[in-house]
Write a protein that holds these residues in place. Structure first.
Motif, PDB file in Angstrom:
ATOM      1  N   ILE A  44     -27.836  14.252  10.625  1.00 36.78           N
ATOM      2  CA  ILE A  44     -28.012  12.863  11.031  1.00 36.78           C
ATOM      3  C   ILE A  44     -26.713  12.417  11.690  1.00 36.78           C
ATOM      4  CG2 ILE A  44     -28.522  10.503  10.281  1.00 36.78           C
ATOM      5  CD1 ILE A  44     -29.838  11.857   7.760  1.00 36.78           C
ATOM      6  N   ASN A  45     -26.797  12.004  12.951  1.00 39.79           N
ATOM      7  CA  ASN A  45     -25.644  11.473  13.689  1.00 39.79           C
ATOM      8  C   ASN A  45     -25.835   9.976  13.846  1.00 39.79           C
ATOM      9  OD1 ASN A  45     -24.078  13.898  14.396  1.00 39.79           O
ATOM     10  ND2 ASN A  45     -25.962  14.482  15.425  1.00 39.79           N
ATOM     11  N   TYR A  46     -24.817   9.207  13.461  1.00 41.78           N
ATOM     12  CA  TYR A  46     -24.966   7.752  13.454  1.00 41.78           C
ATOM     13  C   TYR A  46     -23.634   7.050  13.628  1.00 41.78           C
ATOM     14  CZ  TYR A  46     -23.360   8.160   8.587  1.00 41.78           C
ATOM     15  OH  TYR A  46     -22.630   8.433   7.451  1.00 41.78           O
ATOM     16  N   GLY A  47     -23.701   5.816  14.088  1.00 38.76           N
ATOM     17  CA  GLY A  47     -22.545   4.945  14.108  1.00 38.76           C
ATOM     18  C   GLY A  47     -22.499   4.212  12.777  1.00 38.76           C
ATOM     19  N   SER A  48     -21.337   4.194  12.138  1.00 41.44           N
ATOM     20  CA  SER A  48     -21.205   3.628  10.797  1.00 41.44           C
ATOM     21  C   SER A  48     -20.458   2.292  10.829  1.00 41.44           C
ATOM     22  CB  SER A  48     -20.465   4.615   9.894  1.00 41.44           C
ATOM     23  OG  SER A  48     -20.295   4.073   8.604  1.00 41.44           O
ATOM     24  N   PRO A  49     -21.204   1.181  10.910  1.00 40.19           N
ATOM     25  CA  PRO A  49     -20.543  -0.131  10.886  1.00 40.19           C
ATOM     26  C   PRO A  49     -20.112  -0.502   9.468  1.00 40.19           C
ATOM     27  CG  PRO A  49     -22.908  -0.412  10.987  1.00 40.19           C
ATOM     28  CD  PRO A  49     -22.645   1.078  11.069  1.00 40.19           C
ATOM     29  N   SER A  50     -19.203  -1.457   9.376  1.00 41.85           N
ATOM     30  CA  SER A  50     -18.735  -1.977   8.089  1.00 41.85           C
ATOM     31  C   SER A  50     -19.374  -3.324   7.811  1.00 41.85           C
ATOM     32  CB  SER A  50     -17.216  -2.148   8.106  1.00 41.85           C
ATOM     33  OG  SER A  50     -16.588  -0.907   8.281  1.00 41.85           O
ATOM     34  N   VAL A  51     -19.443  -3.678   6.542  1.00 43.36           N
ATOM     35  CA  VAL A  51     -19.991  -4.976   6.138  1.00 43.36           C
ATOM     36  C   VAL A  51     -19.072  -6.097   6.618  1.00 43.36           C
ATOM     37  CG1 VAL A  51     -20.605  -6.449   4.175  1.00 43.36           C
ATOM     38  CG2 VAL A  51     -21.227  -4.013   4.157  1.00 43.36           C
ATOM     39  N   ARG A  52     -17.782  -5.954   6.404  1.00 48.00           N
ATOM     40  CA  ARG A  52     -16.771  -6.944   6.808  1.00 48.00           C
ATOM     41  C   ARG A  52     -17.159  -8.377   6.403  1.00 48.00           C
ATOM     42  NH1 ARG A  52     -17.364  -4.757  12.033  1.00 48.00           N
ATOM     43  NH2 ARG A  52     -17.433  -6.840  12.869  1.00 48.00           N
ATOM     44  N   ALA A  53     -17.542  -8.534   5.147  1.00 46.89           N
ATOM     45  CA  ALA A  53     -17.855  -9.853   4.562  1.00 46.89           C
ATOM     46  C   ALA A  53     -19.061 -10.538   5.212  1.00 46.89           C
ATOM     47  CB  ALA A  53     -16.626 -10.764   4.585  1.00 46.89           C
ATOM     48  N   ARG A  54     -19.928  -9.754   5.848  1.00 49.87           N
ATOM     49  CA  ARG A  54     -21.127 -10.326   6.465  1.00 49.87           C
ATOM     50  C   ARG A  54     -22.335 -10.065   5.574  1.00 49.87           C
ATOM     51  NH1 ARG A  54     -20.767  -7.243  12.128  1.00 49.87           N
ATOM     52  NH2 ARG A  54     -20.441  -5.551  10.637  1.00 49.87           N
ATOM     53  N   GLU A  55     -23.333 -10.921   5.686  1.00 50.24           N
ATOM     54  CA  GLU A  55     -24.602 -10.670   5.018  1.00 50.24           C
ATOM     55  C   GLU A  55     -25.422  -9.788   5.957  1.00 50.24           C
ATOM     56  OE1 GLU A  55     -28.347 -13.043   3.029  1.00 50.24           O
ATOM     57  OE2 GLU A  55     -26.551 -14.161   3.574  1.00 50.24           O
ATOM     58  N   ILE A  56     -25.795  -8.612   5.485  1.00 55.42           N
ATOM     59  CA  ILE A  56     -26.412  -7.616   6.364  1.00 55.42           C
ATOM     60  C   ILE A  56     -27.931  -7.775   6.456  1.00 55.42           C
ATOM     61  CG2 ILE A  56     -26.735  -5.144   6.787  1.00 55.42           C
ATOM     62  CD1 ILE A  56     -23.802  -6.219   7.173  1.00 55.42           C
ATOM     63  N   TRP A  57     -28.624  -7.536   5.352  1.00 54.65           N
ATOM     64  CA  TRP A  57     -30.090  -7.430   5.365  1.00 54.65           C
ATOM     65  C   TRP A  57     -30.753  -8.797   5.476  1.00 54.65           C
ATOM     66  CZ3 TRP A  57     -31.059  -2.785   6.679  1.00 54.65           C
ATOM     67  CH2 TRP A  57     -30.210  -1.769   6.263  1.00 54.65           C
ATOM     68  N   GLY A  58     -31.524  -8.968   6.529  1.00 51.80           N
ATOM     69  CA  GLY A  58     -32.199 -10.237   6.788  1.00 51.80           C
ATOM     70  C   GLY A  58     -31.362 -11.188   7.618  1.00 51.80           C
ATOM     71  N   LYS A  59     -30.102 -10.857   7.863  1.00 50.28           N
ATOM     72  CA  LYS A  59     -29.199 -11.701   8.666  1.00 50.28           C
ATOM     73  C   LYS A  59     -28.689 -10.907   9.873  1.00 50.28           C
ATOM     74  CE  LYS A  59     -29.379 -15.227   5.911  1.00 50.28           C
ATOM     75  NZ  LYS A  59     -30.051 -16.428   6.231  1.00 50.28           N
ATOM     76  N   LEU A  60     -27.599 -10.122   9.676  1.00 45.66           N
ATOM     77  CA  LEU A  60     -27.073  -9.305  10.773  1.00 45.66           C
ATOM     78  C   LEU A  60     -28.148  -8.327  11.262  1.00 45.66           C
ATOM     79  CD1 LEU A  60     -24.611  -8.501  12.523  1.00 45.66           C
ATOM     80  CD2 LEU A  60     -24.123  -6.761  10.791  1.00 45.66           C
ATOM     81  N   VAL A  61     -28.833  -7.699  10.321  1.00 45.13           N
ATOM     82  CA  VAL A  61     -29.983  -6.828  10.623  1.00 45.13           C
ATOM     83  C   VAL A  61     -31.230  -7.610  10.216  1.00 45.13           C
ATOM     84  CG1 VAL A  61     -31.138  -4.644  10.123  1.00 45.13           C
ATOM     85  CG2 VAL A  61     -28.627  -4.733  10.227  1.00 45.13           C
ATOM     86  N   PRO A  62     -31.913  -8.230  11.185  1.00 42.06           N
ATOM     87  CA  PRO A  62     -33.065  -9.084  10.853  1.00 42.06           C
ATOM     88  C   PRO A  62     -34.214  -8.296  10.233  1.00 42.06           C
ATOM     89  CG  PRO A  62     -32.386  -9.373  13.153  1.00 42.06           C
ATOM     90  CD  PRO A  62     -31.641  -8.192  12.609  1.00 42.06           C
ATOM     91  N   PHE A  63     -34.921  -8.944   9.338  1.00 41.56           N
ATOM     92  CA  PHE A  63     -36.133  -8.353   8.784  1.00 41.56           C
ATOM     93  C   PHE A  63     -37.217  -8.311   9.851  1.00 41.56           C
ATOM     94  CE2 PHE A  63     -34.843  -9.817   4.299  1.00 41.56           C
ATOM     95  CZ  PHE A  63     -34.329  -8.570   3.996  1.00 41.56           C
ATOM     96  N   ASP A  64     -38.090  -7.325   9.730  1.00 34.06           N
ATOM     97  CA  ASP A  64     -39.300  -7.184  10.553  1.00 34.06           C
ATOM     98  C   ASP A  64     -39.028  -6.958  12.039  1.00 34.06           C
ATOM     99  OD1 ASP A  64     -40.877  -7.575   8.210  1.00 34.06           O
ATOM    100  OD2 ASP A  64     -40.543  -9.726   8.398  1.00 34.06           O
ATOM    101  N   GLU A  65     -37.844  -6.423  12.366  1.00 35.24           N
ATOM    102  CA  GLU A  65     -37.521  -6.045  13.745  1.00 35.24           C
ATOM    103  C   GLU A  65     -36.977  -4.621  13.752  1.00 35.24           C
ATOM    104  OE1 GLU A  65     -34.939  -8.784  15.801  1.00 35.24           O
ATOM    105  OE2 GLU A  65     -36.016 -10.524  15.014  1.00 35.24           O
TER     106      GLU A  65
END
Length: 168
Positions: A44-65
């Motif tokens: 698996i080859n991927y770019g690995s972003p950091s959380v950096r105090a962000r809310e990820i699931w449902g915010k930075l990465v939207p649900f249902d998209e």
């Protein structure tokens, strides 16, 4: 004379800022996860972003998209043999790997178009396989997105979430 001095100063500032920018590390590093499951070599080859105090699931990465399952170029998933993913056959090959996250049930997508930037030109008609899995909340937070190829499953971990899928 005044214009030459101004231009010289601008070039110096630009040159210095370019040098500083060139030394900065990327926010999302290129990573590779490898392993063997039931005799199949998986990469698996991927770019690995950091959380950096962000809310990820449902915010930075939207649900249902559709999400690229990493950063930058779409994540790629390679298997050298046919495998079963959550009970469905995935032929040997290399695929773009996408996720449609949802708090209750997420969709994992193995797409035949390998070279893609993000999910901007994602085409559902090119899907080889789609499976559904339930995300699992974790108490510990994973700062950088990580994939782990385990004995009988693969796990994507990021923030306080894990997406794990069975592979045979």
């Amino acid at each position: 004379m005044k214009q030459r001095v101004t231009l010289s100063i601008l070039f110096m500032i630009f040159g210095i800022s370019s040098a500083v920018l060139a030394q900065e590390k990327p926010l999302s590093t290129a990573e590779t996860a490898t392993g063997t499951i039931n005799g199949s070599s998986i990469t698996i080859n991927y770019g690995s972003p950091s959380v950096r105090a962000r809310e990820i699931w449902g915010k930075l990465v939207p649900f249902d998209e559709v999400w690229r399952a990493g950063a930058n170029e779409a994540t790629t998933f390679t298997t050298d043999k046919d495998i079963m993913v959550e009970g469905s056959k995935l032929p040997a090959g290399t695929y773009s790997f996408f996720v449609i996250p949802n708090a209750k049930e997420s969709t994992l997508i193995f797409n035949k178009v390998v070279k893609q930037w993000g999910a901007y030109k994602y085409d559902q008609a090119q899907d080889q396989l789609r499976v559904k899995v339930k995300p699992r909340a974790t108490s510990a937070s994973t700062e950088k997105l990580t994939y782990n190829v385990n004995k009988d499953n693969i796990t994507l971990s990021w923030e306080k979430w894990e997406l794990s899928f069975k592979v045979k």
